[in-house]
Design an enzyme around this catalytic site. Structure first.
Site, PDB file in Angstrom:
ATOM      1  CG  HIS A  42      20.329 -42.185  63.745  1.00  0.00           C
ATOM      2  ND1 HIS A  42      21.181 -43.209  63.405  1.00  0.00           N
ATOM      3  CD2 HIS A  42      21.096 -41.268  64.387  1.00  0.00           C
ATOM      4  CE1 HIS A  42      22.411 -42.925  63.821  1.00  0.00           C
ATOM      5  NE2 HIS A  42      22.391 -41.755  64.424  1.00  0.00           N
ATOM      6  CB  CYS A  67      -0.946 -52.965  72.657  1.00  0.00           C
ATOM      7  SG  CYS A  67       0.216 -53.218  71.296  1.00  0.00           S
TER       8      CYS A  67
END
Ligand code: RB5
Length: 187
Positions: A155, A122
């Site tokens: 992670h 966006c």
């Protein structure tokens, strides 16, 4: 004869043969172990001691609102050129649309197992990430640098990448997308 050496010639040869054999065994053990991991991870590159990069073909669902559709269109071709399958879920024009509708399309494809990872674009990436994170099983990361793209996979196990077409240019977007798609969760 080597008068200074406490070992006889035959013993020296034995030591040499022993060391050669041991280094072969060490190499062989490493080779077998790496082949084992390579086979089961279906990956093609190594980082340090463990595999975190994958070139395996993935199914990618991508969508954008009117603020991101141009960048989305150019990224579709790029993602295909990396060897992935792409599901383009719109929008395809500058006509104003609601970004949560497009976040929903991508998230549902992932939830249903039709795509491995999603990309939402966006204006800022923020609206898309807020909307996407409301869906169960979706971990969306709004990213504008390569390090965060890598960490979001390694992670955080992010499965949706959100980027802002009004924040970054095409070339940075390509690096971020490539990094996101080729990195794996380290667990
Ligand atoms: C649309 O103009 C813009 O607000 C939207 O693309 C996005 O930036 C929302 O987060």
């Amino acid at each position: 004869t080597l008068t200074w050496c406490p070992l006889k010639f035959g013993e020296l040869v034995s030591v040499g043969v022993y060391h050669t054999l041991m280094s072969e065994v060490k190499w062989y053990k490493e080779y077998v172990w790496k082949s084992f991991i390579f086979f089961f991870s279906e990956t093609h590159a190594w980082t340090g001691n463990f595999v975190t990069i994958s070139n395996k073909m993935k199914k990618i669902a991508i969508a954008a609102d009117h603020g991101g559709f141009e960048l989305k269109d150019s990224m579709v071709e790029y993602i295909k050129s990396l060897g992935n399958e792409v599901m383009d879920l719109g929008t395809n024009s500058a006509d104003s649309v609601d970004y949560p509708d497009y976040a929903k399309k991508v998230c549902e494809e992932i939830q249903q197992g039709n795509s491995d990872l999603g990309i939402l674009i966006c204006g800022t990436g923020i609206g898309m990430s807020l909307a996407a994170n409301k869906f169960e099983g979706i971990r969306a990361a709004c990213v504008s640098d390569v390090y965060s793209a890598k960490m979001s996979r390694n992670h955080n196990n992010a499965n949706v990448l959100c980027i802002g077409a009004r924040v970054i240019g095409d070339e940075v977007a390509k690096l971020i997308i490539k990094t996101f798609l080729e990195n794996e969760f380290e667990a």
